[in-house]
Design a protein around this motif. Structure first.
Motif, PDB file in Angstrom:
ATOM      1  N   SER A  28       0.619  -1.413   0.023  1.00  0.00           N
ATOM      2  CA  SER A  28       0.112   0.076   0.174  1.00  0.00           C
ATOM      3  C   SER A  28       1.055   0.916   0.422  1.00  0.00           C
ATOM      4  CB  SER A  28      -0.601  -0.006   1.399  1.00  0.00           C
ATOM      5  OG  SER A  28      -0.622   0.790   2.459  1.00  0.00           O
ATOM      6  N   ILE A  29       0.693   1.664  -0.738  1.00  0.00           N
ATOM      7  CA  ILE A  29       1.374   3.319  -1.230  1.00  0.00           C
ATOM      8  C   ILE A  29       0.752   4.102  -0.882  1.00  0.00           C
ATOM      9  CG2 ILE A  29       3.578   4.796  -2.651  1.00  0.00           C
ATOM     10  CD1 ILE A  29       3.837   1.817  -3.748  1.00  0.00           C
ATOM     11  N   PRO A  30       0.430   5.355  -0.096  1.00  0.00           N
ATOM     12  CA  PRO A  30      -0.365   7.140  -0.247  1.00  0.00           C
ATOM     13  C   PRO A  30       0.050   7.370  -1.388  1.00  0.00           C
ATOM     14  CG  PRO A  30       1.281   6.673   1.770  1.00  0.00           C
ATOM     15  CD  PRO A  30       1.587   5.467   0.976  1.00  0.00           C
ATOM     16  N   SER A  31      -0.191   8.265  -1.346  1.00  0.00           N
ATOM     17  CA  SER A  31       0.022   9.994  -2.263  1.00  0.00           C
ATOM     18  C   SER A  31      -1.143  10.926  -1.824  1.00  0.00           C
ATOM     19  CB  SER A  31       0.135   9.570  -3.707  1.00  0.00           C
ATOM     20  OG  SER A  31      -1.096   9.013  -4.490  1.00  0.00           O
ATOM     21  N   VAL A  32      -0.586  12.612  -1.666  1.00  0.00           N
ATOM     22  CA  VAL A  32      -1.578  12.965  -1.829  1.00  0.00           C
ATOM     23  C   VAL A  32      -0.783  14.035  -2.969  1.00  0.00           C
ATOM     24  CG1 VAL A  32      -1.420  15.459  -0.468  1.00  0.00           C
ATOM     25  CG2 VAL A  32      -0.359  13.391   1.005  1.00  0.00           C
ATOM     26  N   ARG A  33      -2.262  14.730  -2.974  1.00  0.00           N
ATOM     27  CA  ARG A  33      -2.311  15.178  -4.385  1.00  0.00           C
ATOM     28  C   ARG A  33      -2.409  16.486  -3.843  1.00  0.00           C
ATOM     29  NH1 ARG A  33      -7.439  12.595  -7.718  1.00  0.00           N
ATOM     30  NH2 ARG A  33      -6.178  10.988  -8.658  1.00  0.00           N
ATOM     31  N   ARG A  34      -1.496  17.549  -4.590  1.00  0.00           N
ATOM     32  CA  ARG A  34      -1.917  18.704  -3.964  1.00  0.00           C
ATOM     33  C   ARG A  34      -2.559  19.814  -4.200  1.00  0.00           C
ATOM     34  NH1 ARG A  34       4.335  21.039  -5.879  1.00  0.00           N
ATOM     35  NH2 ARG A  34       5.000  19.012  -4.649  1.00  0.00           N
ATOM     36  N   SER A  35      -4.032  20.963  -3.787  1.00  0.00           N
ATOM     37  CA  SER A  35      -4.933  21.176  -3.614  1.00  0.00           C
ATOM     38  C   SER A  35      -4.330  22.803  -3.530  1.00  0.00           C
ATOM     39  CB  SER A  35      -5.390  21.076  -2.502  1.00  0.00           C
ATOM     40  OG  SER A  35      -6.675  21.784  -2.727  1.00  0.00           O
ATOM     41  N   VAL A  36      -4.794  23.583  -4.315  1.00  0.00           N
ATOM     42  CA  VAL A  36      -4.671  24.929  -4.822  1.00  0.00           C
ATOM     43  C   VAL A  36      -4.888  25.990  -3.532  1.00  0.00           C
ATOM     44  CG1 VAL A  36      -5.180  26.912  -5.683  1.00  0.00           C
ATOM     45  CG2 VAL A  36      -5.168  25.123  -7.185  1.00  0.00           C
ATOM     46  N   GLU A  37      -6.062  25.297  -2.531  1.00  0.00           N
ATOM     47  CA  GLU A  37      -6.764  25.818  -1.218  1.00  0.00           C
ATOM     48  C   GLU A  37      -6.753  24.470  -0.022  1.00  0.00           C
ATOM     49  OE1 GLU A  37     -10.413  28.257  -1.955  1.00  0.00           O
ATOM     50  OE2 GLU A  37      -8.970  29.646  -3.127  1.00  0.00           O
ATOM     51  N   GLY A  38      -6.550  24.532   1.205  1.00  0.00           N
ATOM     52  CA  GLY A  38      -6.877  23.996   2.096  1.00  0.00           C
ATOM     53  C   GLY A  38      -5.371  22.969   1.852  1.00  0.00           C
ATOM     54  N   PRO A  39      -5.663  21.744   2.504  1.00  0.00           N
ATOM     55  CA  PRO A  39      -4.650  20.555   2.691  1.00  0.00           C
ATOM     56  C   PRO A  39      -5.345  19.800   1.009  1.00  0.00           C
ATOM     57  CG  PRO A  39      -6.410  20.054   4.397  1.00  0.00           C
ATOM     58  CD  PRO A  39      -7.147  21.880   3.595  1.00  0.00           C
ATOM     59  N   GLY A  40      -3.874  18.644   1.098  1.00  0.00           N
ATOM     60  CA  GLY A  40      -4.265  18.180  -0.140  1.00  0.00           C
ATOM     61  C   GLY A  40      -5.133  16.720   0.232  1.00  0.00           C
ATOM     62  N   GLU A  41      -5.156  16.094  -0.833  1.00  0.00           N
ATOM     63  CA  GLU A  41      -6.142  14.686  -0.512  1.00  0.00           C
ATOM     64  C   GLU A  41      -4.937  13.806  -0.931  1.00  0.00           C
ATOM     65  OE1 GLU A  41      -9.821  12.706  -2.656  1.00  0.00           O
ATOM     66  OE2 GLU A  41      -9.517  14.808  -3.784  1.00  0.00           O
ATOM     67  N   GLU A  42      -5.189  12.716   0.271  1.00  0.00           N
ATOM     68  CA  GLU A  42      -4.197  11.379   0.312  1.00  0.00           C
ATOM     69  C   GLU A  42      -5.399  10.365  -0.673  1.00  0.00           C
ATOM     70  OE1 GLU A  42      -1.744  10.166   3.362  1.00  0.00           O
ATOM     71  OE2 GLU A  42      -3.518   9.226   3.972  1.00  0.00           O
ATOM     72  N   LYS A  43      -4.137   9.548  -1.378  1.00  0.00           N
ATOM     73  CA  LYS A  43      -4.901   8.681  -2.261  1.00  0.00           C
ATOM     74  C   LYS A  43      -4.078   7.195  -1.540  1.00  0.00           C
ATOM     75  CE  LYS A  43      -8.499  10.187  -4.860  1.00  0.00           C
ATOM     76  NZ  LYS A  43     -10.255  10.223  -4.584  1.00  0.00           N
ATOM     77  N   ILE A  44      -4.969   5.785  -1.275  1.00  0.00           N
ATOM     78  CA  ILE A  44      -3.776   4.825  -1.423  1.00  0.00           C
ATOM     79  C   ILE A  44      -4.425   4.428  -2.642  1.00  0.00           C
ATOM     80  CG2 ILE A  44      -3.807   2.771   0.245  1.00  0.00           C
ATOM     81  CD1 ILE A  44      -3.284   5.711   1.950  1.00  0.00           C
ATOM     82  N   GLN A  45      -2.511   4.060  -2.341  1.00  0.00           N
ATOM     83  CA  GLN A  45      -2.575   3.116  -4.453  1.00  0.00           C
ATOM     84  C   GLN A  45      -2.048   1.960  -3.349  1.00  0.00           C
ATOM     85  OE1 GLN A  45       0.615   4.082  -6.949  1.00  0.00           O
ATOM     86  NE2 GLN A  45      -0.365   3.159  -8.342  1.00  0.00           N
ATOM     87  N   VAL A  46      -3.174   0.553  -4.152  1.00  0.00           N
ATOM     88  CA  VAL A  46      -2.538  -1.572  -3.230  1.00  0.00           C
ATOM     89  C   VAL A  46      -2.526  -1.629  -4.610  1.00  0.00           C
ATOM     90  CG1 VAL A  46      -3.103  -3.526  -2.412  1.00  0.00           C
ATOM     91  CG2 VAL A  46      -4.026  -0.537  -1.534  1.00  0.00           C
ATOM     92  N   ILE A  47      -1.126  -2.005  -4.311  1.00  0.00           N
ATOM     93  CA  ILE A  47      -0.774  -2.902  -6.102  1.00  0.00           C
ATOM     94  C   ILE A  47      -0.390  -4.362  -5.316  1.00  0.00           C
ATOM     95  CG2 ILE A  47       0.956  -2.766  -7.959  1.00  0.00           C
ATOM     96  CD1 ILE A  47       1.532  -0.570  -7.133  1.00  0.00           C
ATOM     97  N   SER A  48      -0.735  -5.235  -5.912  1.00  0.00           N
ATOM     98  CA  SER A  48       0.755  -6.575  -6.503  1.00  0.00           C
ATOM     99  C   SER A  48       0.741  -7.159  -7.635  1.00  0.00           C
ATOM    100  CB  SER A  48      -0.953  -7.391  -5.548  1.00  0.00           C
ATOM    101  OG  SER A  48      -1.609  -7.354  -4.477  1.00  0.00           O
ATOM    102  N   THR A  49       1.914  -8.496  -7.454  1.00  0.00           N
ATOM    103  CA  THR A  49       2.518  -8.679  -8.700  1.00  0.00           C
ATOM    104  C   THR A  49       3.039  -9.980  -8.084  1.00  0.00           C
ATOM    105  OG1 THR A  49       4.379  -8.279 -10.136  1.00  0.00           O
ATOM    106  CG2 THR A  49       4.796  -8.137  -7.921  1.00  0.00           C
ATOM    107  N   SER A  50       3.080 -10.701  -9.302  1.00  0.00           N
ATOM    108  CA  SER A  50       3.933 -12.353  -8.560  1.00  0.00           C
ATOM    109  C   SER A  50       5.030 -12.036  -9.026  1.00  0.00           C
ATOM    110  CB  SER A  50       3.124 -13.297  -9.641  1.00  0.00           C
ATOM    111  OG  SER A  50       1.718 -12.940  -8.735  1.00  0.00           O
ATOM    112  N   ALA A  51       6.237 -13.118  -8.476  1.00  0.00           N
ATOM    113  CA  ALA A  51       7.647 -12.810  -8.545  1.00  0.00           C
ATOM    114  C   ALA A  51       8.008 -14.314  -8.530  1.00  0.00           C
ATOM    115  CB  ALA A  51       8.028 -12.192  -8.101  1.00  0.00           C
ATOM    116  N   HIS A  52       9.220 -14.523  -8.103  1.00  0.00           N
ATOM    117  CA  HIS A  52       9.892 -15.502  -7.674  1.00  0.00           C
ATOM    118  C   HIS A  52      10.593 -15.389  -6.820  1.00  0.00           C
ATOM    119  CE1 HIS A  52       9.648 -16.830 -11.923  1.00  0.00           C
ATOM    120  NE2 HIS A  52       9.831 -18.171 -11.361  1.00  0.00           N
ATOM    121  N   THR A  53      10.735 -14.525  -6.276  1.00  0.00           N
ATOM    122  CA  THR A  53      11.345 -13.587  -4.750  1.00  0.00           C
ATOM    123  C   THR A  53      11.161 -12.228  -4.484  1.00  0.00           C
ATOM    124  OG1 THR A  53      13.299 -12.232  -6.088  1.00  0.00           O
ATOM    125  CG2 THR A  53      14.193 -14.611  -5.997  1.00  0.00           C
TER     126      THR A  53
END
Length: 372
Positions: free
Chosen positions: A47-72
């Protein structure tokens, strides 16, 4: 000359900046999970959080969840790097979740990359997704917390605070992973998909480097922790100390543990190991619906009943950890340290489930009311 001296001092002071990492160039991963993949591989979810900048007030936070398959795990990290806009950075990971199926295998190869990477956060909690996958846990969306990492770490912090979990992190379990004669346990969590809640469901018992499949139930974890000599800020237990009342609620007492002292002594004779585990507790009664604690002899009677009940519960816990072949108490480590000749002759993996461990709990009630 003075100018050269100032330049030299500045060069010395700037040497700490050679490996700086700009926040704008990295993606901080705050929670991470591993599951069994296909053909012996793994599935990594982050899970990776990222904040979008806003012109006025605090930015909005989005959580990105990513999965991947691998050997290690390292290959999985490289693949994740190809899916995100900046560089994968694990230095702020708060919780690592293992799927139950994966945890039943050797977990060291999964954690090895964390131990070798100097940027890893070895203070991260480790947890097991009971009866499910780490991916399900990381994907849980709780209404009260924006970040799953915050929700999970808060849940585990509360379990440590209330003497339900050890609070061991990656750094602390490292020695127990590789040292024979001592094992460890890890918090287990379950997901309620309907309510979108994650619940602490006990402590998973490890033997060597894998989860044994046995756990200590949440209602037993406080006594389990105290038997190890570990206590959080609060240690509260409820026990049935009577059968004589028709109303079931009146047969129970709840106590807060004020002080605890664990003593483990070994007796080794003819290569036979016997462990005597004594736990002394000073407690305060915080709930006793039957009341009449002022009656002469009542406190002594409850102390005796409580000692017997908790001794019986301790015997059950000891039976569970021996059945799981999980040397949580580090008895093998003591045998190795104080009886090295005996240790060399024993196959501890075979011997530990058969040794005799005698627990005894003594309870002393110090307080039972506001002024008593």
């Amino acid at each position: 000359m003075k100018r050269w001296l100032i330049a030299f001092v500045c060069l010395l002071m700037l040497t700490g900046c050679w490996d700086e990492r700009q926040f704008k160039n990295i993606k901080l991963v705050l929670s991470m999970g591993y599951d069994v993949g296909e053909d012996g591989g793994i599935i990594q979810t982050v899970s990776i959080p990222s904040v979008r900048r806003s012109v006025e007030g605090p930015g909005e936070e989005k959580i990105q969840v990513i999965s991947t398959s691998a050997h290690t795990p390292r290959e999985a990290r490289d693949k994740l790097d190809q899916m995100i806009s900046e560089t994968f950075d694990p230095s702020k990971v708060k919780v690592i979740v293992l799927g139950e199926e994966l945890a039943k295998k050797n977990i060291y190869p999964i954690l090895d990359e964390m131990y070798r990477n100097p940027n890893s956060n070895l203070n991260s909690f480790l947890a097991i997704a009971e009866g499910g996958t780490a991916k399900d846990v990381i994907n849980t969306k709780n209404l009260s917390e924006t970040r799953i990492s915050q929700y999970l770490s808060g849940l585990l912090d509360a379990a440590v605070y209330s003497t339900h979990a050890t609070g061991e992190n990656l750094q602390l379990i490292c020695a127990e992973l590789v040292e024979p004669g001592i094992d460890f346990s890890v918090p287990m969590v379950t997901v309620d998909e309907e309510k979108q809640l994650i619940t602490f469901s006990g402590m998973g018992l490890f033997h060597d480097k894998q989860y044994s499949g046995e756990k200590i139930a949440p209602e037993q974890t406080t006594l389990y922790m105290l038997l190890q000599g570990k206590k959080g800020k609060i240690a509260r237990m409820t026990a049935k100390v009577s059968d004589k009342h028709e109303e079931e609620i009146q047969n129970y007492v709840t106590v807060n543990v004020m002080n605890n002292n664990k003593d483990l002594k070994l007796e080794v004779k003819d290569n036979q190991v016997t462990a005597h585990l004594k736990l002394k507790m000073k407690v305060r009664i915080v709930e006793y619906p039957s009341d009449h604690l002022y009656v002469k002899g009542k406190i002594g009677s409850i102390s005796k009943e409580l000692s017997e009940v908790l001794t019986s519960d301790s015997e059950q816990i000891i039976s569970q950890i021996q059945e799981a072949n999980s040397d949580i108490l580090g008895i093998g480590r003591r045998v190795k340290a104080f009886h090295p000749k005996v240790w060399k002759e024993l196959d501890w993996n075979e011997e530990y489930p058969e040794i005799t461990i005698k627990p005894k709990v003594e309870v002393e009630i110090l307080q039972h009311g506001i002024i008593n």
